[in-house]
Write a protein that holds these residues in place. Structure first.
Motif, PDB file in Angstrom:
ATOM      1  N   HIS A 180      -6.976  13.965   7.371  1.00  0.00           N
ATOM      2  CA  HIS A 180      -6.790  14.012   5.914  1.00  0.00           C
ATOM      3  C   HIS A 180      -6.318  15.389   5.473  1.00  0.00           C
ATOM      4  CE1 HIS A 180      -7.805  13.251   1.616  1.00  0.00           C
ATOM      5  NE2 HIS A 180      -8.052  14.541   1.641  1.00  0.00           N
ATOM      6  N   ARG A 203      -2.800  16.109   6.548  1.00  0.00           N
ATOM      7  CA  ARG A 203      -1.854  15.413   5.683  1.00  0.00           C
ATOM      8  C   ARG A 203      -1.728  16.136   4.349  1.00  0.00           C
ATOM      9  NH1 ARG A 203      -3.686  10.470   2.954  1.00  0.00           N
ATOM     10  NH2 ARG A 203      -2.067  10.036   1.449  1.00  0.00           N
ATOM     11  N   HIS A 220      -5.145   3.426   7.087  1.00  0.00           N
ATOM     12  CA  HIS A 220      -5.209   3.510   5.632  1.00  0.00           C
ATOM     13  C   HIS A 220      -4.541   4.770   5.112  1.00  0.00           C
ATOM     14  CE1 HIS A 220      -7.555   0.054   4.402  1.00  0.00           C
ATOM     15  NE2 HIS A 220      -8.352   0.231   5.429  1.00  0.00           N
ATOM     16  N   ARG A 258       4.175   1.203   5.159  1.00  0.00           N
ATOM     17  CA  ARG A 258       3.096   0.919   4.227  1.00  0.00           C
ATOM     18  C   ARG A 258       3.395   1.380   2.806  1.00  0.00           C
ATOM     19  NH1 ARG A 258      -1.880  -0.345   5.807  1.00  0.00           N
ATOM     20  NH2 ARG A 258      -2.783   0.886   4.150  1.00  0.00           N
ATOM     21  N   ASP A 279      -9.979  -3.898   0.124  1.00  0.00           N
ATOM     22  CA  ASP A 279      -8.770  -4.203   0.874  1.00  0.00           C
ATOM     23  C   ASP A 279      -9.030  -3.952   2.348  1.00  0.00           C
ATOM     24  OD1 ASP A 279      -6.827  -1.127   0.370  1.00  0.00           O
ATOM     25  OD2 ASP A 279      -8.791  -1.498   1.225  1.00  0.00           O
ATOM     26  N   SER A 280      -7.989  -4.093   3.152  1.00  0.00           N
ATOM     27  CA  SER A 280      -8.130  -3.871   4.580  1.00  0.00           C
ATOM     28  C   SER A 280      -6.861  -3.202   5.069  1.00  0.00           C
ATOM     29  CB  SER A 280      -8.337  -5.199   5.296  1.00  0.00           C
ATOM     30  OG  SER A 280      -7.201  -6.013   5.085  1.00  0.00           O
ATOM     31  N   ALA A 281      -6.826  -2.898   6.368  1.00  0.00           N
ATOM     32  CA  ALA A 281      -5.670  -2.194   6.899  1.00  0.00           C
ATOM     33  C   ALA A 281      -4.408  -3.050   6.820  1.00  0.00           C
ATOM     34  CB  ALA A 281      -5.929  -1.775   8.353  1.00  0.00           C
ATOM     35  N   SER A 282      -4.572  -4.373   6.762  1.00  0.00           N
ATOM     36  CA  SER A 282      -3.374  -5.216   6.753  1.00  0.00           C
ATOM     37  C   SER A 282      -2.730  -5.331   5.378  1.00  0.00           C
ATOM     38  CB  SER A 282      -3.709  -6.613   7.285  1.00  0.00           C
ATOM     39  OG  SER A 282      -4.871  -7.094   6.662  1.00  0.00           O
ATOM     40  N   SER A 341      -2.829  -3.076   1.574  1.00  0.00           N
ATOM     41  CA  SER A 341      -3.456  -2.014   0.792  1.00  0.00           C
ATOM     42  C   SER A 341      -3.686  -2.456  -0.642  1.00  0.00           C
ATOM     43  CB  SER A 341      -2.558  -0.775   0.806  1.00  0.00           C
ATOM     44  OG  SER A 341      -3.071   0.182  -0.075  1.00  0.00           O
ATOM     45  N   ARG A 348      -4.150  -0.481  -3.086  1.00  0.00           N
ATOM     46  CA  ARG A 348      -3.824   0.575  -4.051  1.00  0.00           C
ATOM     47  C   ARG A 348      -2.799   0.118  -5.079  1.00  0.00           C
ATOM     48  NH1 ARG A 348      -3.722   4.447  -0.786  1.00  0.00           N
ATOM     49  NH2 ARG A 348      -5.871   5.008  -1.201  1.00  0.00           N
ATOM     50  N   HIS A 349      -1.906  -0.761  -4.674  1.00  0.00           N
ATOM     51  CA  HIS A 349      -0.890  -1.254  -5.602  1.00  0.00           C
ATOM     52  C   HIS A 349      -1.547  -2.017  -6.760  1.00  0.00           C
ATOM     53  CE1 HIS A 349       3.455  -2.972  -5.631  1.00  0.00           C
ATOM     54  NE2 HIS A 349       3.237  -2.090  -6.570  1.00  0.00           N
ATOM     55  N   GLN A 397      -3.167   0.381  -9.040  1.00  0.00           N
ATOM     56  CA  GLN A 397      -2.203   0.986  -9.958  1.00  0.00           C
ATOM     57  C   GLN A 397      -1.874   0.024 -11.102  1.00  0.00           C
ATOM     58  OE1 GLN A 397       0.765   1.975  -7.042  1.00  0.00           O
ATOM     59  NE2 GLN A 397       0.231   4.143  -7.063  1.00  0.00           N
ATOM     60  N   GLU A 453      -7.968  10.081  -1.939  1.00  0.00           N
ATOM     61  CA  GLU A 453      -7.123   9.650  -0.831  1.00  0.00           C
ATOM     62  C   GLU A 453      -5.654   9.928  -1.007  1.00  0.00           C
ATOM     63  OE1 GLU A 453      -7.599   5.785   0.643  1.00  0.00           O
ATOM     64  OE2 GLU A 453      -9.595   6.211   1.375  1.00  0.00           O
ATOM     65  N   VAL A 454      -5.175   9.945  -2.237  1.00  0.00           N
ATOM     66  CA  VAL A 454      -3.755  10.234  -2.416  1.00  0.00           C
ATOM     67  C   VAL A 454      -3.622  11.375  -3.410  1.00  0.00           C
ATOM     68  CG1 VAL A 454      -2.879   7.955  -1.861  1.00  0.00           C
ATOM     69  CG2 VAL A 454      -3.532   8.461  -4.193  1.00  0.00           C
ATOM     70  N   GLU A 462       1.696  11.463  -5.652  1.00  0.00           N
ATOM     71  CA  GLU A 462       1.899  10.142  -5.062  1.00  0.00           C
ATOM     72  C   GLU A 462       1.407   9.050  -6.000  1.00  0.00           C
ATOM     73  OE1 GLU A 462       0.549  10.222  -1.037  1.00  0.00           O
ATOM     74  OE2 GLU A 462       0.771   8.042  -0.902  1.00  0.00           O
ATOM     75  N   GLY A 478       3.774   6.168  -8.175  1.00  0.00           N
ATOM     76  CA  GLY A 478       3.651   4.722  -8.245  1.00  0.00           C
ATOM     77  C   GLY A 478       3.506   4.214  -9.662  1.00  0.00           C
ATOM     78  N   HIS A 495     -12.269   0.213   1.178  1.00  0.00           N
ATOM     79  CA  HIS A 495     -11.640  -0.320   2.383  1.00  0.00           C
ATOM     80  C   HIS A 495     -12.711  -1.016   3.204  1.00  0.00           C
ATOM     81  CE1 HIS A 495      -8.300   2.052   1.176  1.00  0.00           C
ATOM     82  NE2 HIS A 495      -8.897   3.196   1.411  1.00  0.00           N
TER      83      HIS A 495
END
Lengths: 258, 295
Positions: free
Chosen positions: A152, A155, A195, A223, B19-22, B24, B26-27, B30, B49-50, B54, B58, B148
């Motif tokens: 993290h 990044r 993630h 992603r 959500d899961s790794a498959s 996201s 986040r959309h 938003q 996280e972002v 970023e 979005g 997550h």
């Protein structure tokens, strides 16, 4: 640098997306051939590459990149050195401390203003961090949570602040799906990194078994938003690694088959 | 139900997007932020996280003046000398101070991106307690958190979702740009409503619900595909309307209905009668079996 992979990822040494976190992963396979691709791609783009190589010696990468046709030698790299004075590997003595000092080493490396080139007038591209590989840290006793914190912070400093790129390799064995996951699991690390990242390349063997002409499959997953396209686009390719590189093709179109 | 939730989370409510790794979440998060901003509400985002760029990237096109981003992304663990907000500051006092820094007439919506980051460093009971205190506290109107689910044990996920008033679990759908949302909503009266919808998020962050649960769609298909078994036969299995009526009226022979009972007990005129005249031989006294002997 593999030209087919460049066209799949829509990258060239002259133009690539900045601020990307690329996650290379494999399951019961070996994705390190992708590390060599990204290494030579970013070197050719004249980026300042910080390569944290925990698995192989410096000579290994140097030899392979020469084989791949890298014209500049790897001396422009900053090899990971275990100086007696270096605090970066402090976590080896006490894994519970976490990877803060390794992060400090990375931060000072990517933020420094290219003195090692000798010629201050050289134009360097954005900084790039490559790590090969993160799973080794798990086996050295570092917890998955500490590795996720490290990635993290890397990044945050490289992608967001310096608009550079980060490429990290993580390896899994086993089938996955550790349900009530133990905290130290490589599965948890991989999910956490998935993630965080913006692009994943997942290498696996062929589901149908061993094949002499096709060494495995690569699933590429974008992603983040790609221009105006849809989110989370996935593509599957098969690959074959040979002496001077690797070739990628759509499933079923291997030259051995057609 | 997804559009209803987008129109506003109830006061004192906690919405968790799992959500899961498959896929996201986040959309979708938003989209919720965009909907709140369009309703002229103040939104405070606690971003672990972002980065701010970023997230705002979005949210192109949304009125971001009312969006206050609290930077917990650059240094969440205090590794530098001047952290903006660390994960250990996630408690009622600090968060209330953070939200009240910007004065607004209406209480704001707090968006946490993400709860998973906090749960990795703060114990689950503490996180749940802080969320509960925030809900009752009054400093924020409602809370939306991203979680997550595949990064934690089931117990952790369960505890956090238990304290939520609504939970939306997102998964990828068959088509690439669509996703499946499984929604659980708990109303104040204690009623729990569950629903499953397929949705798509457009470029302007509005959510379009494509159809109801995929299970419902599958059922309708199979009914349509079932062929009529009485068609294309060489004999006739169908009933005309008069035949159907007669069939329904028919009383089955061994079904002992009320009408049959009364008919048997009170026999109507014209049915057979039994006349019995006791005979001398029929007069059989059990106590004296030899009564008829003429001795």
């Amino acid at each position: 640098m593999y030209t087919e992979l460049n066209s799949i990822l829509n990258t060239t040494p002259d133009s690539f997306t900045q601020g990307e976190f690329v996650l290379l992963s494999d399951r019961q396979s070996d994705a390190s051939f992708l590390i060599h691709h990204f290494l030579s791609l970013y070197l050719r783009a004249r980026c300042k590459v910080c390569f944290v190589g925990l698995v192989q010696s410096f000579n290994h990468y140097s030899a392979i990149s020469q084989r791949l046709g890298q014209k500049e030698s790897l001396s422009v790299l900053i090899p990971q050195e275990n100086d007696t004075g270096s605090q970066a590997m402090d976590f080896l003595r006490d894994p519970s401390v976490g990877l803060k000092s390794l992060y400090e080493f990375v931060r000072s490396t990517v933020s420094s203003n290219g003195e090692e080139g000798g010629d201050g007038s050289e134009e360097w591209g954005p900084p790039v961090l490559l790590v090969d590989d993160l799973s080794v840290l798990l086996s050295l006793g570092v917890s998955a949570g500490a590795v996720l914190d490290f990635s993290h912070y890397c990044r945050a400093i490289v992608c967001s602040q310096l608009q550079g790129n980060v490429v990290m390799l993580v390896r899994c064995d086993g089938e996955g799906e550790e349900d009530e996951g133990d905290d130290e699991g490589s599965e948890r690390l991989m999910k956490g990194l998935t993630h965080q990242c913006s692009l994943t390349l997942h290498v696996q063997g062929l589901p149908t078994g061993y094949c002499r002409d096709i060494h495995g499959q690569v699933e590429v997953c974008w992603r983040r938003r790609q221009g105006d396209g849809q989110y989370t686009q996935k593509k599957l390719f098969q690959y074959k690694v040979h002496d001077k590189g690797a070739s990628f093709f759509a499933p079923g179109t291997s030259s051995a088959v057609l | 139900m997804l559009p209803e939730l987008l129109q506003g989370v109830d006061t004192g409510g906690l919405l968790v997007i799992q959500d899961s790794a498959s896929y996201s979440g986040r959309h979708l998060l938003q989209s919720f932020i965009n909907a709140a901003l369009n309703r002229e509400e103040a939104v405070h985002v606690l971003g672990f996280e972002v980065s701010e760029e970023e997230l705002k990237d979005g949210l192109r096109g949304s009125p971001v003046q009312r969006l206050h981003f609290h930077n917990a992304y650059t240094d969440p663990l205090g590794w530098t000398d001047h952290p903006a907000f660390t994960v250990h500051q996630f408690c009622l006092g600090e968060l209330t101070r953070l939200v009240k820094q910007t004065s607004h007439s209406k209480p704001a919506t707090l968006v946490i991106d993400s709860l998973s980051w906090i749960l990795r460093h703060v114990s689950t009971p503490d996180v749940c307690r802080t969320l509960q205190q925030l809900r009752k506290g009054g400093a924020v109107r409602s809370i939306i958190g991203l979680l997550h689910a595949d990064m934690h044990q089931r117990g952790t996920v369960g505890s956090v979702c238990h304290s939520a008033t609504s939970v939306i679990t997102v998964e990828p759908a068959m088509r690439g740009d669509e996703a499946v949302a499984k929604i659980t909503k708990r109303s104040k009266s204690g009623k729990v409503i569950q629903d499953e919808e397929i949705f798509r998020i457009k470029d302007d962050l509005t959510v379009v619900v494509q159809s109801k649960s995929s299970k419902g769609a599958k059922k309708a298909d199979s009914e349509e595909q079932e062929t009529d078994p009485t068609a294309n036969l060489t004999f006739n299995l169908r009933l005309s309307d008069t035949e159907r009526e007669a069939k329904q009226k028919l009383a089955l022979p061994f079904v002992f209905s009320k009408e049959k009972k009364t008919a048997l007990l009170h026999s109507g005129p014209g049915s057979g009668r039994i006349h019995y005249e006791p005979d001398a031989n029929d007069d059989y006294d059990q106590e004296d079996p030899d009564d008829d002997l003429d001795v």
